[in-house]
Design an enzyme around this catalytic site. Structure first.
Site, PDB file in Angstrom:
ATOM      1  N   SER A 248      -3.489  -0.605  -6.543  1.00  0.00           N
ATOM      2  CA  SER A 248      -3.941  -0.722  -5.158  1.00  0.00           C
ATOM      3  C   SER A 248      -3.976   0.678  -4.551  1.00  0.00           C
ATOM      4  CB  SER A 248      -2.982  -1.596  -4.357  1.00  0.00           C
ATOM      5  OG  SER A 248      -1.788  -0.874  -4.104  1.00  0.00           O
ATOM      6  N   LYS A 249      -4.377   0.735  -3.303  1.00  0.00           N
ATOM      7  CA  LYS A 249      -4.521   2.036  -2.639  1.00  0.00           C
ATOM      8  C   LYS A 249      -3.213   2.829  -2.617  1.00  0.00           C
ATOM      9  CE  LYS A 249      -8.557   1.348   0.174  1.00  0.00           C
ATOM     10  NZ  LYS A 249      -8.973   0.642   1.353  1.00  0.00           N
TER      11      LYS A 249
END
Ligand code: GLU
Length: 488
Positions: A248-249
């Site tokens: 994820s980010k």
């Protein structure tokens, strides 16, 4: 021709609800490699049925990312939203064949039943009450214009398939719910749209993330209900960050576009992505695109989650900086050289051969295009800064360093020809006459020429810089050292 001999047709089917994620790009790449390896077709389908979340901007980002990576698709792009009529017709076909049924239960009623099931710690499953309605009752409700959805009736038995990655996967049908295929507004539910489109597009291999495994038994049942031949399924492992959690980010850039704008080489990105869930076998890692195409077979697909290691991506970029033909590499580097103000286009064009030699010299010690640009400065700029660490380490005594560099300068002034061999001879000769190790000459000289502790071989640096610039640089360094000595 038998079916297995027919060229395969694969597709990448992103939902345009954000940027092109590296996971999506990996899925696209594997489909593309499979198609290219087998002389098949690679198709692109934009799954834009979710009108609220789909945006044109996201569709553009997908095209841009794929184009940057060189993942070209065959045939026209298919937009899922353009085939709603067919999706509906397919649902109606199943309804008419008695494989699906109308369900008039309202969302509120279902919610109550769902809550009751949850309270009793049971998994909610539709109880098929509408499947038991008599034809007259159905007609009556239709006459009243009651809203209905269409549900697919899960048959008895087990649904299984031979997955290219996971081998045999089996789901007992009793665990499947009579899922909705058409909503009350007559729009298709995801699984129906995918199957209807895959059949219409003649897709023979469905390769996608293994988060879709639970959809596959439902889709297989729909294929059968629609009388279509099943494709082969391949479910690719998820991609995790270094901490083992889903990428994820938090783990850094996850958009393909971010890497493009960081100046990464697309071939390095492709090579890195190719190893997320696939291996060509042995220790082989660095591959050109044609090599990946040649080596890509499902036998190398892996089940376990792949780890996205940004350091490895950087390393891979370094490898591709070295193996990419210079003529192909140059268009990626030049804009960065121009942007850094090191030279203008005319200068580079006029010294093209020299410029290519310089790139060849610098790329070996670089992992990023920025590394090349950083190292390139000394070959273009009239003056450079000296890295304080390089100064502290190699010019400990400014007075002595200045004296040494003055001698180096004298020695170099008469070297002819200005080539690695003669340069080496005179510099080693100088060290010998001074009774010091050659490195004690090379290191201070390296700082004078490049401002850095690390650079290509010192003779190559001198050649690339040319006599005039090299001597000017040494003179600058000597002045700097004298000033430093005076201010002590
Ligand atoms: N649109 C789906 C997704 O983005 C792909 C579905 C599929 O490949 O079957 O996850």
């Amino acid at each position: 021709m038998t079916d297995s001999a027919r060229p395969p047709r694969l597709r990448f089917a992103p939902s345009p609800t954000g940027y092109l994620h590296v996971g999506g790009a990996r899925t696209a790449l594997f489909n593309w490699l499979y198609a290219r390896h087998n002389g098949g077709k690679f198709l692109l389908r934009i799954e834009d049925t979710d009108k609220l979340r789909s945006t044109d901007e996201s569709t553009r980002a997908i095209f841009e990312g794929m184009e940057w990576l060189g993942l070209d698709w065959d045939e026209d792009v298919v937009y899922q939203g353009a085939s709603l009529e067919r999706h509906r017709a397919d649902a109606m076909r199943m309804l008419d064949a008695g494989l699906a049924y109308r369900c008039f239960c309202t969302p509120e009623e279902l919610e109550v039943r769902r809550k009751t099931a949850a309270a009793g710690h049971e998994t909610f499953k539709y109880d098929r009450r509408c499947d038991r309605l008599l034809p007259d009752e159905v007609q009556e409700r239709l006459d009243r214009s009651d809203a209905f959805v269409v549900r697919f009736r899960i048959p008895e038995g087990t649904t299984e398939w031979d997955d290219l990655v996971h081998e045999r996967i089996a789901f007992p049908n009793k665990d499947l719910d009579d899922f909705v295929i058409l909503r009350s507004n007559a729009t298709p539910i995801y699984n129906l749209a995918v199957v209807s489109d895959d059949i219409a597009m003649g897709v023979t291999v469905v390769m996608r993330g293994d988060d879709h495994i639970s959809n596959t038994p439902k889709q297989i049942l729909l294929y059968r209900a629609l009388g279509a031949e099943l494709p082969t399924f391949a479910h690719l492992p998820m991609i995790h960050g270094m901490d083992g959690k889903k990428l994820s980010k938090r783990h850094g850039a996850t958009a393909v576009g971010d890497y493009q704008h960081q100046g990464l080489l697309p071939t390095a990105m492709l090579n890195f992505l190719a190893l997320l869930g696939w291996s060509p076998g042995g220790d082989r890692e660095v591959m050109t695109v044609p090599e990946m195409i040649e080596l890509f077979t499902p036998a190398g697909l892996q089940k376990k989650a792949a780890i996205f290691d940004p350091k490895k991506l950087e390393w891979m970029n370094g490898q591709h900086l070295s193996i990419t033909p210079l003529a192909e590499l140059e268009p990626y580097v030049t804009p960065a050289i121009l942007a850094a103000g090191l030279a203008d286009e005319a200068t580079l064009a006029a010294r093209r051969e020299w410029y290519f030699d310089l790139l060849d010299l610098l790329r070996v010690r670089s992992r990023t295009i920025d590394d090349i640009v950083r190292q390139a400065g000394p070959y273009f700029l009239p003056h450079i800064d000296f890295d304080p660490e390089a100064v502290a380490r190699n010019w400990k005594d400014p007075e002595a360093a200045a004296d040494l560099l003055a001698k180096v300068s004298q020695t170099l002034a008469s070297v002819d020809p200005w080539e690695p061999g003669p340069l080496e001879t005179v510099l080693r000769g100088l060290a010998e006459s001074l009774g010091i190790a050659a490195g004690k000459v090379f290191q201070p000289l390296r700082v004078a020429l490049t401002g850095l502790t690390v650079s290509p071989g010192i003779f190559e640096v001198l050649v690339a810089m040319g006599r005039d610039l090299a001597l000017a640089r040494i003179s600058d360094a000597t002045d700097w050292l004298r000033r430093a000595a005076d201010s002590k």
